[in-house]
Enzyme design. Structure first.
Site, PDB file in Angstrom:
ATOM      1  N   CYS A 129     -14.035 -23.663  63.674  1.00 45.74           N
ATOM      2  CA  CYS A 129     -13.474 -24.389  62.524  1.00 45.74           C
ATOM      3  C   CYS A 129     -14.499 -25.135  61.668  1.00 45.74           C
ATOM      4  O   CYS A 129     -14.110 -25.830  60.731  1.00 45.74           O
ATOM      5  CB  CYS A 129     -12.377 -25.370  62.938  1.00 45.74           C
ATOM      6  SG  CYS A 129     -10.928 -24.587  63.645  1.00 45.74           S
ATOM      7  N   ASP A 130     -15.782 -25.032  61.964  1.00 49.19           N
ATOM      8  CA  ASP A 130     -16.773 -25.727  61.138  1.00 49.19           C
ATOM      9  C   ASP A 130     -18.125 -25.013  61.189  1.00 49.19           C
ATOM     10  O   ASP A 130     -19.172 -25.639  61.348  1.00 49.19           O
ATOM     11  CB  ASP A 130     -16.918 -27.183  61.594  1.00 49.19           C
ATOM     12  CG  ASP A 130     -17.550 -28.077  60.526  1.00 49.19           C
ATOM     13  OD1 ASP A 130     -17.534 -27.700  59.333  1.00 49.19           O
ATOM     14  OD2 ASP A 130     -18.051 -29.156  60.886  1.00 49.19           O
TER      15      ASP A 130
END
Length: 152
Positions: free
Chosen positions: A21-22
């Site tokens: 997610c990042d």
């Protein structure tokens, strides 16, 4: 290659599927042998067995946020692909839409404008873009229909 292998492990080979997610340059580190390593799992999501997606609030770093979050869709492992929302020209904020438009319009050079190697072999660059678009074809097609494009 190292990051690709790392994401493959997290997404498909790990006993508990993990969505980072990042993914961004700042979260890619080199070890003592200069092997790329994924770091900072602070926003990561764990999927249970047989789970393919999850709902979550928008997260990640501006400029590296997946299109699914902009469209309030469930997130899948595909969110670990970055987009640049700083560009600010119509659909260029969603990389997949912009790449599709460039491919259809024959302007692949706009996608690789700062990459001399890619510019020197545009046939190869076009093939890479075409393959990438094939990989996301169903999602891209649906998004274009939702936005009112009849020819997608």
């Amino acid at each position: 290659m190292g990051i690709g292998k790392g994401l493959l492990y997290l997404h498909e080979e790990c006993s508990t599927q993990i969505i980072h997610c990042d993914i961004k340059p700042q979260n890619i580190l080199l070890d003592g042998s200069y092997n790329a390593r994924i770091s900072d799992f602070g926003l990561a999501k764990i999927l249970m067995l047989n789970q393919t997606h999850t709902k979550t609030n928008i997260g990640g770093t501006k400029g590296y946020v997946a299109p699914e979050w902009f469209e309030s869709k469930p997130i899948t492992v595909k969110v670990d692909v970055s987009v640049d929302i700083e560009i600010g020209e119509n659909d260029r904020e969603i990389l997949t839409y912009w790449a599709y438009d460039c491919f259809l319009g024959g302007t692949i050079d706009a996608l690789v404008e700062d990459d001399p190697k890619a510019l020197s072999d545009m046939k190869r660059s076009e093939r890479y873009v075409m393959i990438a678009l094939w990989c996301i074809q169903k999602t891209l097609s649906k998004a274009y229909h939702e936005r009112g494009y009849a020819d997608a």
